[in-house]
Write a protein that holds these residues in place. Structure first.
Motif, PDB file in Angstrom:
ATOM      1  N   ILE A 283       0.832  -1.200   0.000  1.00 31.24           N
ATOM      2  CA  ILE A 283       0.000   0.000   0.000  1.00 31.24           C
ATOM      3  C   ILE A 283       0.869   1.253   0.000  1.00 31.24           C
ATOM      4  O   ILE A 283       0.484   2.288  -0.575  1.00 31.24           O
ATOM      5  CB  ILE A 283      -0.970  -0.011   1.212  1.00 31.24           C
ATOM      6  CG1 ILE A 283      -2.033   1.072   1.071  1.00 31.24           C
ATOM      7  CG2 ILE A 283      -0.214   0.118   2.525  1.00 31.24           C
ATOM      8  CD1 ILE A 283      -2.990   0.867  -0.075  1.00 31.24           C
ATOM      9  N   VAL A 284       2.042   1.197   0.617  1.00 33.97           N
ATOM     10  CA  VAL A 284       2.952   2.348   0.609  1.00 33.97           C
ATOM     11  C   VAL A 284       3.461   2.609  -0.806  1.00 33.97           C
ATOM     12  O   VAL A 284       3.510   3.762  -1.271  1.00 33.97           O
ATOM     13  CB  VAL A 284       4.125   2.115   1.580  1.00 33.97           C
ATOM     14  CG1 VAL A 284       5.250   3.119   1.329  1.00 33.97           C
ATOM     15  CG2 VAL A 284       3.649   2.222   3.021  1.00 33.97           C
ATOM     16  N   GLU A 285       3.843   1.555  -1.511  1.00 28.61           N
ATOM     17  CA  GLU A 285       4.322   1.723  -2.885  1.00 28.61           C
ATOM     18  C   GLU A 285       3.219   2.240  -3.796  1.00 28.61           C
ATOM     19  O   GLU A 285       3.466   3.076  -4.683  1.00 28.61           O
ATOM     20  CB  GLU A 285       4.879   0.392  -3.385  1.00 28.61           C
ATOM     21  CG  GLU A 285       6.149  -0.026  -2.653  1.00 28.61           C
ATOM     22  CD  GLU A 285       6.517  -1.480  -2.876  1.00 28.61           C
ATOM     23  OE1 GLU A 285       7.721  -1.752  -3.071  1.00 28.61           O
ATOM     24  OE2 GLU A 285       5.629  -2.353  -2.837  1.00 28.61           O
ATOM     25  N   LEU A 286       1.996   1.788  -3.588  1.00 33.43           N
ATOM     26  CA  LEU A 286       0.865   2.304  -4.363  1.00 33.43           C
ATOM     27  C   LEU A 286       0.601   3.771  -4.049  1.00 33.43           C
ATOM     28  O   LEU A 286       0.306   4.572  -4.941  1.00 33.43           O
ATOM     29  CB  LEU A 286      -0.390   1.479  -4.070  1.00 33.43           C
ATOM     30  CG  LEU A 286      -0.454   0.074  -4.668  1.00 33.43           C
ATOM     31  CD1 LEU A 286      -1.676  -0.664  -4.138  1.00 33.43           C
ATOM     32  CD2 LEU A 286      -0.501   0.146  -6.188  1.00 33.43           C
ATOM     33  N   ALA A 287       0.701   4.126  -2.784  1.00 29.30           N
ATOM     34  CA  ALA A 287       0.467   5.517  -2.389  1.00 29.30           C
ATOM     35  C   ALA A 287       1.458   6.448  -3.073  1.00 29.30           C
ATOM     36  O   ALA A 287       1.090   7.563  -3.494  1.00 29.30           O
ATOM     37  CB  ALA A 287       0.568   5.653  -0.872  1.00 29.30           C
ATOM     38  N   ARG A 288       2.700   6.023  -3.210  1.00 33.11           N
ATOM     39  CA  ARG A 288       3.701   6.834  -3.913  1.00 33.11           C
ATOM     40  C   ARG A 288       3.295   7.047  -5.368  1.00 33.11           C
ATOM     41  O   ARG A 288       3.430   8.144  -5.905  1.00 33.11           O
ATOM     42  CB  ARG A 288       5.059   6.145  -3.863  1.00 33.11           C
ATOM     43  CG  ARG A 288       5.659   6.036  -2.479  1.00 33.11           C
ATOM     44  CD  ARG A 288       6.264   7.324  -2.014  1.00 33.11           C
ATOM     45  NE  ARG A 288       7.458   7.673  -2.774  1.00 33.11           N
ATOM     46  CZ  ARG A 288       8.214   8.727  -2.507  1.00 33.11           C
ATOM     47  NH1 ARG A 288       7.894   9.530  -1.517  1.00 33.11           N
ATOM     48  NH2 ARG A 288       9.274   8.997  -3.244  1.00 33.11           N
ATOM     49  N   GLU A 289       2.781   6.004  -5.992  1.00 33.46           N
ATOM     50  CA  GLU A 289       2.353   6.121  -7.383  1.00 33.46           C
ATOM     51  C   GLU A 289       1.182   7.095  -7.532  1.00 33.46           C
ATOM     52  O   GLU A 289       1.036   7.745  -8.568  1.00 33.46           O
ATOM     53  CB  GLU A 289       1.955   4.747  -7.924  1.00 33.46           C
ATOM     54  CG  GLU A 289       3.120   3.774  -8.042  1.00 33.46           C
ATOM     55  CD  GLU A 289       2.687   2.410  -8.545  1.00 33.46           C
ATOM     56  OE1 GLU A 289       1.479   2.233  -8.860  1.00 33.46           O
ATOM     57  OE2 GLU A 289       3.546   1.508  -8.624  1.00 33.46           O
ATOM     58  N   TYR A 290       0.361   7.210  -6.495  1.00 34.54           N
ATOM     59  CA  TYR A 290      -0.782   8.118  -6.523  1.00 34.54           C
ATOM     60  C   TYR A 290      -0.407   9.534  -6.092  1.00 34.54           C
ATOM     61  O   TYR A 290      -1.274  10.403  -5.978  1.00 34.54           O
ATOM     62  CB  TYR A 290      -1.887   7.593  -5.617  1.00 34.54           C
ATOM     63  CG  TYR A 290      -2.744   6.520  -6.256  1.00 34.54           C
ATOM     64  CD1 TYR A 290      -3.993   6.821  -6.798  1.00 34.54           C
ATOM     65  CD2 TYR A 290      -2.310   5.206  -6.316  1.00 34.54           C
ATOM     66  CE1 TYR A 290      -4.778   5.850  -7.384  1.00 34.54           C
ATOM     67  CE2 TYR A 290      -3.080   4.215  -6.896  1.00 34.54           C
ATOM     68  CZ  TYR A 290      -4.315   4.538  -7.428  1.00 34.54           C
ATOM     69  OH  TYR A 290      -5.090   3.550  -8.018  1.00 34.54           O
ATOM     70  N   GLY A 291       0.853   9.781  -5.843  1.00 36.21           N
ATOM     71  CA  GLY A 291       1.310  11.117  -5.513  1.00 36.21           C
ATOM     72  C   GLY A 291       1.202  11.496  -4.052  1.00 36.21           C
ATOM     73  O   GLY A 291       1.321  12.679  -3.701  1.00 36.21           O
ATOM     74  N   ARG A 292       0.976  10.523  -3.182  1.00 37.40           N
ATOM     75  CA  ARG A 292       0.890  10.817  -1.754  1.00 37.40           C
ATOM     76  C   ARG A 292       2.272  10.758  -1.104  1.00 37.40           C
ATOM     77  O   ARG A 292       3.118   9.937  -1.494  1.00 37.40           O
ATOM     78  CB  ARG A 292      -0.046   9.826  -1.050  1.00 37.40           C
ATOM     79  CG  ARG A 292      -1.516  10.006  -1.400  1.00 37.40           C
ATOM     80  CD  ARG A 292      -2.386   9.065  -0.609  1.00 37.40           C
ATOM     81  NE  ARG A 292      -3.801   9.252  -0.933  1.00 37.40           N
ATOM     82  CZ  ARG A 292      -4.616  10.063  -0.285  1.00 37.40           C
ATOM     83  NH1 ARG A 292      -4.162  10.750   0.757  1.00 37.40           N
ATOM     84  NH2 ARG A 292      -5.883  10.188  -0.633  1.00 37.40           N
TER      85      ARG A 292
ATOM     86  N   GLY B 175      13.589   3.960  -1.530  1.00 39.99           N
ATOM     87  CA  GLY B 175      13.186   5.359  -1.509  1.00 39.99           C
ATOM     88  C   GLY B 175      11.687   5.587  -1.504  1.00 39.99           C
ATOM     89  O   GLY B 175      11.213   6.601  -2.026  1.00 39.99           O
ATOM     90  N   ASN B 176      10.925   4.680  -0.889  1.00 40.27           N
ATOM     91  CA  ASN B 176       9.461   4.814  -0.895  1.00 40.27           C
ATOM     92  C   ASN B 176       8.893   5.500   0.342  1.00 40.27           C
ATOM     93  O   ASN B 176       7.695   5.746   0.405  1.00 40.27           O
ATOM     94  CB  ASN B 176       8.812   3.429  -1.032  1.00 40.27           C
ATOM     95  CG  ASN B 176       8.945   2.877  -2.434  1.00 40.27           C
ATOM     96  OD1 ASN B 176       8.698   3.580  -3.409  1.00 40.27           O
ATOM     97  ND2 ASN B 176       9.362   1.618  -2.547  1.00 40.27           N
ATOM     98  N   ILE B 177       9.750   5.781   1.327  1.00 37.70           N
ATOM     99  CA  ILE B 177       9.276   6.375   2.579  1.00 37.70           C
ATOM    100  C   ILE B 177       9.825   7.791   2.706  1.00 37.70           C
ATOM    101  O   ILE B 177      11.039   8.004   2.616  1.00 37.70           O
ATOM    102  CB  ILE B 177       9.726   5.547   3.800  1.00 37.70           C
ATOM    103  CG1 ILE B 177       9.344   4.071   3.631  1.00 37.70           C
ATOM    104  CG2 ILE B 177       9.134   6.121   5.082  1.00 37.70           C
ATOM    105  CD1 ILE B 177       7.870   3.799   3.694  1.00 37.70           C
ATOM    106  N   ASP B 178       8.947   8.771   2.909  1.00 37.41           N
ATOM    107  CA  ASP B 178       9.376  10.155   3.074  1.00 37.41           C
ATOM    108  C   ASP B 178       9.741  10.469   4.521  1.00 37.41           C
ATOM    109  O   ASP B 178      10.676  11.231   4.770  1.00 37.41           O
ATOM    110  CB  ASP B 178       8.263  11.105   2.633  1.00 37.41           C
ATOM    111  CG  ASP B 178       7.956  10.971   1.152  1.00 37.41           C
ATOM    112  OD1 ASP B 178       8.877  11.172   0.349  1.00 37.41           O
ATOM    113  OD2 ASP B 178       6.808  10.654   0.800  1.00 37.41           O
ATOM    114  N   ILE B 179       8.975   9.906   5.455  1.00 37.23           N
ATOM    115  CA  ILE B 179       9.240  10.130   6.874  1.00 37.23           C
ATOM    116  C   ILE B 179       9.206   8.783   7.586  1.00 37.23           C
ATOM    117  O   ILE B 179       8.228   8.031   7.469  1.00 37.23           O
ATOM    118  CB  ILE B 179       8.208  11.082   7.499  1.00 37.23           C
ATOM    119  CG1 ILE B 179       8.414  12.503   6.969  1.00 37.23           C
ATOM    120  CG2 ILE B 179       8.310  11.081   9.019  1.00 37.23           C
ATOM    121  CD1 ILE B 179       7.454  13.514   7.530  1.00 37.23           C
ATOM    122  N   ALA B 180      10.265   8.461   8.306  1.00 37.21           N
ATOM    123  CA  ALA B 180      10.331   7.209   9.064  1.00 37.21           C
ATOM    124  C   ALA B 180      10.906   7.491  10.438  1.00 37.21           C
ATOM    125  O   ALA B 180      11.850   8.280  10.577  1.00 37.21           O
ATOM    126  CB  ALA B 180      11.197   6.183   8.330  1.00 37.21           C
TER     127      ALA B 180
END
Length: 398
Positions: free
Chosen positions: A115-124, A163-168
């Protein structure tokens, strides 16, 4: 005639705008700006009532109690009736059931998109928070696809390289640092240094986290311990570390500046650690800590955000027995039976029985967990659902 034409044009413009607003409000599907998933490790229905009592007495209400929707969650894996940590997390993160010990990979060893990888594709913008290690299987299921679920070094490398996480934020610094810098990596890579080179702010204490400006674009990694973060009752160790609530608050403040919205995943991993040790006080304390973080998320994310709180797998061992008083709370619940009532008691032979019995370890159990939801899409949490349903709810709101 000229002014009449102008009035007519103005009227038509206003009418068109009004129709547009009505159409947008009633027929256009609007996605929530914020999507927040909490994974409460070990959060089963049996955990809720003792946590209420521990927090402030049996009559208290938790933050999850006021969420609009709830469901029992079936959580078997592809090969066992009780999933392990990796398989349970993968079902939630990817919507697919896998065998125990598999993290986001199918039977052919191919990666399953999370779901995180999908969210990146959706611009989130995306965030991941845990009070355990960032490389633990539950967190890893949202960004990594390792061949071995216990390979912390490879999982940490995937975190950086993907590189899929902006804040961890969380623990587990040892998997990001080489041996020469006090870590455990055998390949000499300093992943924290690499992240800094990629534009990430690196913070190591609660004070450093609070000092990050709220207007800063979301690119932050916080590692506050070499291993797991400290338990809530380890006061000295916790003095320099942020709580789960602190991390949730700062993550939402930073993520909300992305115009495309955000997805935040919060893993309450210390609940599992305490339950597996059969440590009653820490188990209940960490469950209450999760509930506080849920309250913070609802406050900062807003009621229009989609918020889901879901257990992964039940863990046996925790039961409060006897007759504690209604207003007993905290550690008092884990002492001797307050009322000293037992209908089968032999007065001369019996001693007051404790509310909790200690055993050395606990195991996962074949038992449904529980999910709560608030906001768009969470009305699907009703009755008994599969754990993969959580993924479907989040995907539909991206």
């Amino acid at each position: 005639m000229k002014w009449r034409n102008q009035l007519l044009a103005l009227f038509c413009l206003l009418a068109f705008a009004g129709v547009g607003v009505l159409y947008f409000q009633h027929w256009v599907i609007r996605k929530p700006f914020g999507i927040i998933l909490f994974v409460g490790e070990g959060l089963s229905p049996a955990r809720i009532a003792p946590s209420r009592a521990y927090a402030a007495g049996a009559g208290t209400r938790l933050n999850v109690d006021s969420m609009a929707h709830a469901a029992l969650v079936m959580n078997y894996s592809k090969d066992f009736a009780a999933p392990d940590q990796a398989a349970a997390a993968t079902a939630i993160a990817t919507g697919e059931r896998v065998a125990n010990r598999a993290i986001a990979i199918n039977v052919d060893g191919k990666a399953i998109k999370s779901i995180v990888e999908l969210a990146r594709e959706y611009g989130r913008a995306t965030g991941l928070i845990t009070d355990a290690k960032l490389t633990d299987p539950t967190s890893a299921a949202f960004y990594a696809h390792p061949g071995e679920s216990s390979d912390g070094e490879k999982i940490a490398a995937e975190f950086v390289d993907g590189g899929n996480i902006d804040i961890a934020m969380g623990g587990g610094a040892a998997q990001f640092l080489p041996i020469t810098k006090g870590g455990e990596r055998q390949d000499t890579r300093d992943l924290l240094l690499e992240l800094r080179g990629n534009g990430f702010d690196i913070v190591r204490t609660r004070a450093e986290l609070d000092a990050v400006p709220a207007w800063r674009r979301p690119k932050l990694v916080g590692v506050f311990s070499k291993e797991d973060l400290a338990f809530v009752n380890q006061v000295e160790e916790r003095s320099q570390q942020p709580s789960l609530s602190d991390m949730v608050r700062r993550a939402i403040q930073l993520l909300q500046y992305n115009v495309g919205g955000y997805l935040l995943v919060v893993d309450a991993g210390l609940m599992r650690k305490a339950a597996l040790e059969n440590n009653g006080e820490r188990t209940l304390g960490e469950t209450v800590e999760l509930d506080r973080a849920v309250g913070v998320a609802r406050s900062y994310g807003g009621e229009k955000s989609t918020i889901v709180v879901c257990g992964d797998v039940a863990i046996g061992g925790l039961n409060l027995n006897g007759f504690p008083f209604r207003k007993d709370s905290g550690i008092a619940l884990l002492g001797f039976n307050s009322a000293d009532e037992n209908p089968n008691k032999q007065p001369q032979a019996e001693q007051p029985e404790p509310a909790a019995f200690y055993t050395k370890s606990a195991l996962v159990t074949v038992e449904d967990v529980i999910a709560f939801g608030n906001g768009p899409g969470t009305d699907a949490l009703a009755g008994v659902v599969e754990s993969t349903k959580v993924f479907e709810i989040l995907r539909n709101e991206l």
